[in-house]
Every structure is written in structure tokens, then in C-alpha cells.
Scaffold this motif. Structure first.
Motif, PDB file in Angstrom:
ATOM      1  N   GLY A 346      37.293  47.489  44.459  1.00 24.85           N
ATOM      2  CA  GLY A 346      38.692  47.240  44.117  1.00 24.85           C
ATOM      3  C   GLY A 346      39.527  46.637  45.219  1.00 24.85           C
ATOM      4  N   ASP A 347      39.072  46.699  46.491  1.00 22.50           N
ATOM      5  CA  ASP A 347      39.826  46.045  47.564  1.00 22.50           C
ATOM      6  C   ASP A 347      39.009  44.931  48.206  1.00 22.50           C
ATOM      7  OD1 ASP A 347      38.042  47.541  49.173  1.00 22.50           O
ATOM      8  OD2 ASP A 347      39.490  49.163  49.363  1.00 22.50           O
ATOM      9  N   PHE A 348      38.092  44.335  47.430  1.00 22.91           N
ATOM     10  CA  PHE A 348      37.388  43.114  47.795  1.00 22.91           C
ATOM     11  C   PHE A 348      37.994  41.962  46.977  1.00 22.91           C
ATOM     12  CE2 PHE A 348      32.999  44.619  49.534  1.00 22.91           C
ATOM     13  CZ  PHE A 348      33.585  45.725  50.144  1.00 22.91           C
ATOM     14  N   PRO A 349      37.775  40.708  47.366  1.00 23.08           N
ATOM     15  CA  PRO A 349      38.358  39.590  46.619  1.00 23.08           C
ATOM     16  C   PRO A 349      37.884  39.538  45.165  1.00 23.08           C
ATOM     17  CG  PRO A 349      37.663  38.864  48.794  1.00 23.08           C
ATOM     18  CD  PRO A 349      37.114  40.246  48.616  1.00 23.08           C
ATOM     19  N   HIS A 350      38.819  39.233  44.280  1.00 25.74           N
ATOM     20  CA  HIS A 350      38.544  39.064  42.853  1.00 25.74           C
ATOM     21  C   HIS A 350      39.099  37.716  42.393  1.00 25.74           C
ATOM     22  CE1 HIS A 350      37.373  43.230  42.768  1.00 25.74           C
ATOM     23  NE2 HIS A 350      37.208  43.211  41.464  1.00 25.74           N
ATOM     24  N   TYR A 351      38.437  37.151  41.384  1.00 29.14           N
ATOM     25  CA  TYR A 351      38.933  35.908  40.797  1.00 29.14           C
ATOM     26  C   TYR A 351      40.181  36.186  39.967  1.00 29.14           C
ATOM     27  CZ  TYR A 351      34.497  33.700  42.040  1.00 29.14           C
ATOM     28  OH  TYR A 351      33.425  33.204  42.731  1.00 29.14           O
ATOM     29  N   ALA A 352      41.111  35.254  39.988  1.00 28.56           N
ATOM     30  CA  ALA A 352      42.254  35.327  39.095  1.00 28.56           C
ATOM     31  C   ALA A 352      41.792  34.995  37.687  1.00 28.56           C
ATOM     32  CB  ALA A 352      43.324  34.337  39.550  1.00 28.56           C
ATOM     33  N   PHE A 364      34.959  40.259  39.916  1.00 27.34           N
ATOM     34  CA  PHE A 364      34.550  40.446  41.308  1.00 27.34           C
ATOM     35  C   PHE A 364      33.810  39.203  41.784  1.00 27.34           C
ATOM     36  CE2 PHE A 364      31.142  42.431  44.149  1.00 27.34           C
ATOM     37  CZ  PHE A 364      31.896  42.250  45.302  1.00 27.34           C
ATOM     38  N   THR A 365      34.250  38.654  42.928  1.00 32.07           N
ATOM     39  CA  THR A 365      33.682  37.393  43.419  1.00 32.07           C
ATOM     40  C   THR A 365      32.260  37.534  43.939  1.00 32.07           C
ATOM     41  OG1 THR A 365      34.570  37.811  45.619  1.00 32.07           O
ATOM     42  CG2 THR A 365      35.964  36.544  44.087  1.00 32.07           C
ATOM     43  N   GLY A 366      31.876  38.738  44.350  1.00 29.11           N
ATOM     44  CA  GLY A 366      30.597  38.908  45.028  1.00 29.11           C
ATOM     45  C   GLY A 366      30.684  38.610  46.516  1.00 29.11           C
ATOM     46  N   TRP A 367      31.896  38.314  47.022  1.00 25.86           N
ATOM     47  CA  TRP A 367      32.070  38.094  48.462  1.00 25.86           C
ATOM     48  C   TRP A 367      32.078  39.453  49.139  1.00 25.86           C
ATOM     49  CZ3 TRP A 367      36.852  34.311  48.091  1.00 25.86           C
ATOM     50  CH2 TRP A 367      36.446  33.165  47.396  1.00 25.86           C
ATOM     51  N   MET A 368      31.159  39.652  50.056  1.00 28.48           N
ATOM     52  CA  MET A 368      30.965  40.963  50.657  1.00 28.48           C
ATOM     53  C   MET A 368      31.727  41.092  51.978  1.00 28.48           C
ATOM     54  SD  MET A 368      29.224  41.888  48.149  1.00 28.48           S
ATOM     55  CE  MET A 368      29.071  43.595  48.671  1.00 28.48           C
TER      56      MET A 368
END
Length: 601
Positions: A346-352, A364-368
């Protein structure tokens, strides 16, 4: 290369920003210009905060109101938010406002203990607000007696923490309540000739039952104790009503805003005034682990694409327990009525969201996270506030520079060359000594990257319009390969330059971790508690413990760092309700397969 002075580089700012593609991602806490608070001021300990968000969609935009902001924010995409200073703000300031859009206008009602005004606007983008109700009538049956002196049926002053709701038939309702003793109330109301009319008496809607619902218990991870036979210290607050699929979801926050376990729950009914039934899959929104901890007291709204969102309040609590930020999670309503906000990563980047999304987790972008516990070197340091605090994923620890001046630097070593996609810079308030808005309260910095620590290239920078950014999020226009990331300071409007966390996201380019094995789950004699265990996964940065009332609906999660071990005491269960649990591992490369769900016996 030689680093250009930040002031000179700023001359290129507008052109650089214009050349970048539209932002596609966002992150929690959301990147807005949180305002300086004045509730708790001592020893120069002023701080920025944001809490109790009420977000509504009105015509072609979204509007967010919150506690002690002296204004509100507007967005057209739920990513970029612009602060609007109202033309009229006849309150000392507002706390936990009720906000509703009826399509033609937005209504704004502050929390109140004595009669105040209700405002309305049909042009919220201009900041023009008018009086809808100049003075609220007293609550029917309300009393000013001390709680211990009140008789059954008497109602405390208010309405505090109100929520407005207009049903499809045009009927208005008001809900309110913030207490560890009294219930949440509801009443049918009307607006007539500049007055609010109570059409029914205030009636109890719901109350807390921490003896039955583990997540409603007070304290960090619901661990506070209290004397038997005395009122629980847990607070029920933050009413919000949502109608979806013919059902009425009356939502509330619990158990307290100053803890990591602050969450949103709901009762459900077929009628706006009940009777309401406790939802066995509560809480609705819950995030006690990770960087942005806490999700309670917010709002639920539908975006222009038909997606639902739940906003809430995340806990910081360094300067005071009520130092907070705003978070937002995508929501899914299942056909059988279950409501669930997705706070996994929930506090990792997400797509709009730019269209209808069936699975909220697909955003969820999958950016770790690439920066956890990585070495950090500061140009200067004040006392014990060392640079390595900026990679511990804890907003209550931070680096303080020796001086708040342009050119101060903080350098992260990611350990190897990795692919960078985004950076979040989270500022802290350490004796900030600011108590009001001013022209010099803004944030300006640059980020640089390097493969060898010697030759540096521009990575990202703050842009126009100039504003304060306590939780600045910079998505890179294209992936960048780098081992080192350097923060170069320009300006903050506080007495001290303090940064709690620099969070770097992307990929290390390797294979995702193995699936955790040996998952076991044992319920206590106290059914509100369970002990979860699993075998460690080599190289894991952390784990997500996922649980729910069905093996195919693990809607709740607790993010757990690998250096915290491979056991978790889960204290958020409802008595009499069965549960299933699974575990997944994550590292800098990606996320493992989930373990097979096991029953919590």
C-alpha cells in the motif's frame, strides 16, 4: 560531471517539467502540501499534518477536505492535487468535516460542540463558499452533563465527526460520533430556507465491541490493556456512509488515530438508518505494517471510471500522537456485498486508474523497494540524527542536517547497479518553528544518480508550481540504471532540514524470491489472537501475511520485514469467525508466489 548549483538548475525547471510525460503513478502517503498544525505547540515543535480526509467527486474533479487545513484540494486524476484557499472560512479552522456533493453543489459541515455554520459551493474550483446554514440548531436531546452524570437516552454535545449523506430519493441524513463511551448516531434531516431541520430524533447506529473484534482494541498492534469493568479506551469515530448495490455501508474508524493499527470498518443495512449488522470481514481498510501505517477515519468514493476508493489517516506521531498523513486505497465490492480496500504494497508506487479496474491489486506497479537499510552518507549531521536513518522505513526516525542551507547532500548506496523507476523523499519536522502559511514554506531539491559514485547525472527535481512537499514523489520519465542516489538540497520552509526516509523504487533485475513454506497458524484461547509462522526465504526483504474469511479472499494483510523474523502475532480477528492465511515473500527483484492458504485453527 560537476553538479550545477540548484538555483541555476531551477531556471531550467519549467522546461524540464513540460517535456516529461504525464504522471502515471502515485504513492502513499499522498503528495500534497500538508499544512502546519497549531494544536500542539511547545519547544518549537510545530509540524505538518493531514488527517480525516473527506474526498468527493464533483462534476469533473475530486475535492479533498481534511482537519485543520484552512482550505481544500482539487484534483482531476487523483494524482496531482492543488490547494484552494477559500474566499470564506468562518471557522477557527475545521476538524473532521462532513462533505457531500449532490451534483450541483458541495456541502461542508465542520465538527462542532456548539452551533456553527454549514457552507456550500457550486463553484468549488474558484474557492467561493457561501452559507447554507448560518447556525446549526442544537442536537435534539443533547446535554452538557459529564458522561458519568448522563441518563440513558441522553446525547452528548455535537455533532462531532459528522457525515452527510443524500440518498437516491433526495432524502438527507446526518451521522456523527467520536467517543469511547457513546455510540455513533444517525438522523434524518432536511435543508429548508437556510436552516437544517432534524426530521427524526438522534438514534444509535453502532458501537465498538473490542471484546469481540480484535482490531477494535486500543494500542500499537492492539496491545494496550485496561482494567476489567471500565470503559475501553478504544475510540469509534469518523462516520461515512456509502450506498452500493442497494446496500448501505456505515463506516467508522477505530481504535485510535495515534497507533499503527488505526483502521476503517463498516456495518451494513438495507436502510439508511438501520438496523445495521456488523460485517464479519471487518476491518475494511487496514495497514499496521510498512512505512505508511494506519488507514482509519476517511471516506469512500467512486471515481469517474466506476472504481471505488477508501481514504484514511496514516500515523507519524513523532511531535505528537496526532501528527499524521493521508493515504488512499482502491476498493472492491464483491457480489455478496463484501467490501475490501486493497492495502497490499500500500505504500509502494501504484498506477493511476484510467479505466474500470476489476482487480485493485493490478494497480500495483511491481516496482520494488531498493533502499531498505542501505548505507547513507550525509554532508553534515546534527547530533545523533545520522544519515542512515533515512533508509529504515520509519517516519519517526530521521536525519537532520547540520545546517538548513542549499547544497547539503545525502547519498544512498544501493549496493549494486539497479533499475530505478521512482523516488519518494519524506521530510520530517524537527523543531520546525513554523506556525502559519508563509511565502517561504515550499520544498525544492534535486536528485542525482551515479554508477560509480564519482560521475553524477541529473535524475529528477521538484518542479513548478513551487509548493511544500513533505512527502515528495518523483516518478522518473524513463528507467535509469544506477547504484548511487544523491539528494541535493535547495530549500525547505522549516528551521531545520530533516528527512525521515528516501525511498527508491525499481528492480534489481534478478529472480523473484521463492515461495514461503511451512506456514502454520494457531488461534489462541482468545479467538481475537492468532500466531502465524513460516520458514525463512533466502534473500527476502520482507513478507506479506495475508488473511481473510475465505481462502480465495485474503483481503487483509500485514507487511513484515524479514529482519523481524518469521513469526507474527495477529491480534485483529473477530470472535466466532473462521479465517485463512497465506504468506508471500518479496525482495528487490519481485514477489514470490503465495503459499497455499491454511486455516487458522
Amino acid at each position: 560531471m560537476i553538479r550545477a548549483p540548484l538555483a541555476a538548475a531551477a531556471l531550467l525547471l519549467a522546461g524540464t517539467a513540460a517535456a516529461q510525460p504525464a504522471k502515471r503513478t502515485w504513492i502513499n502517503p499522498i503528495d500534497i502540501d500538508y499544512r502546519y498544525n497549531f494544536e500542539q505547540i511547545n519547544d518549537n515543535a510545530s509540524y505538518r499534518t493531514g488527517a480525516d480526509p473527506a474526498i468527493v467527486r464533483h462534476q469533473d474533479a475530486y475535492y479533498m477536505f481534511q482537519t485543520l487545513a484552512d482550505g481544500y484540494w482539487r484534483s482531476t486524476d487523483l494524482v496531482d492535487w492543488t490547494f484552494i484557499k477559500p474566499s470564506r472560512w468562518p471557522f477557527d479552522s475545521i476538524v473532521a468535516p462532513a462533505v457531500w456533493s449532490d451534483g450541483a453543489r458541495i456541502l461542508v459541515q465542520p465538527s462542532m460542540m456548539e452551533p456553527e455554520s454549514i457552507l456550500a459551493t457550486d463553484a468549488p474550483d474558484t474557492g467561493r463558499l457561501d452559507f447554507l446554514v448560518r447556525r446549526m440548531p442544537p442536537l435534539p436531546g443533547a446535554t452538557n452533563k459529564a458522561p458519568e452524570e448522563m441518563k440513558p437516552g441522553e446525547i452528548p454535545p455535537g455533532p462531532w465527526d459528522p457525515a452527510l449523506f443524500k440518498d437516491d430519493d433526495g432524502q438527507w441524513y446526518l451521522y456523527w460520533g467520536s467517543s469511547n463511551i457513546f455510540p455513533m448516531y444517525g438522523a434524518k434531516i432536511a435543508f429548508e430556507s437556510g436552516r437544517l431541520i432534524y426530521q427524526t430524533k438522534a438514534a444509535p447506529m453502532l458501537s465498538l465491541h473490542p471484546d469481540l473484534h480484535g482490531w477494535e482494541r486500543f494500542g500499537q498492534d492492539h496491545c494496550a490493556c485496561w482494567a476489567p469493568g471500565k470503559p475501553s479506551p478504544s475510540y469509534m469515530e469518523g462516520a461515512w456512509m456509502t450506498k452500493q448495490g442497494g446496500r448501505y455501508y456505515l463506516q467508522y474508524g477505530a481504535p485510535g488515530s495515534e497507533f499503527n493499527a488505526y483502521a476503517n470498518g463498516t456495518y451494513v443495512s438495507e436502510s439508511p438508518l438501520g438496523p445495521f449488522t456488523y460485517a464479519p470481514w471487518n476491518p475494511v481498510a487496514y495497514r499496521p505494517g510498512g512505512f505508511a501505517q494506519g488507514a482509519g477515519h476517511g471516506s469512500t468514493f467512486e471515481d469517474r471510471h466506476g472504481n471505488w476508493w477508501n481514504s484514511g489517516t496514516s500515523w507519524i506521531g513523532y511531535n505528537w500522537g496526532m501528527e499524521r498523513r493521508i493515504v488512499m486505497y482502491p476498493v472492491h465490492f464483491y457480489p455478496d456485498g463484501q467490501m475490501a480496500a486493497s492495502s497490499r504494497f500500500g505504500d509502494f508506487p501504484h498506477y493511476a486508474a484510467t479505466s474500470k479496474v476489476e482487480d485493485p491489486e493490478s494497480l500495483f506497479t511491481g516496482w520494488m523497494l531498493l533502499s531498505y537499510k542501505k548505507p547513507a552518507t550525509a554532508s553534515t549531521t546534527m547530533g545523533e540524527f545520522a544519515g542512515d536513518r533515512v533508509t529504515d522505513e520509519n517516519p519517526r526516525t530521521f536525519w537532520v542536517a547540520g545546517a538548513n542551507k542549499p547544497g547539503e547532500t545525502l547519498t544512498l548506496d544501493l549496493g549494486a547497479a539497479k533499475t530505478l523507476r521512482a523516488v519518494q523523499v519524506n521530510f520530517a519536522d524537527y523543531k520546525s518553528n513554523r506556525f502559519a502559511d508563509a511565502d517561504d514554506i515550499y520544498t525544492e531539491f534535486a536528485l542525482e544518480s551515479s554508477l560509480d559514485g564519482s560521475r553524477w547525472s541529473p535524475l529528477a527535481r521538484t518542479g513548478e508550481p513551487r509548493r511544500d512537499r513533505p512527502n515528495a514523489y518523483l516518478e522518473l520519465p524513463a528507467p535509469v540504471k544506477a547504484r548511487y542516489v544523491r539528494y541535493v538540497h535547495g530549500h525547505v520552509g522549516a528551521a531545520n532540514l530533516a528527512i525521515s526516509d528516501i525511498r527508491v523504487f525499481g528492480s534489481a533485475g534478478g529472480k523473484a524470491p521463492a515461495m514461503p513454506g511451512g506456514v502454520s497458524a494457531k488461534r489462541d484461547s482468545d479467538e481475537r489472537n492468532a500466531h502465524i509462522a513460516w520458514k525463512p526465504v533466502g534473500g527476502a526483504v520482507g513478507y506479506n501475511v495475508l488473511w481473510g474469511i475465505r481462502p480465495d479472499r485474503l483481503t487483509l494483510n500485514y507487511q513484515h520485514w524479514a529482519d523481524q523474523g518469521t513469526t507474527l502475532e495477529l491480534r485483529a480477528l473477530n470472535k466466532g469467525q473462521g479465517y485463512w492465511v497465506a504468506v508471500e515473500a518479496f525482495d528487490e527483484n519481485g514477489v514470490s508466489r503465495r503459499s497455499k492458504p491454511v486455516r487458522i485453527d
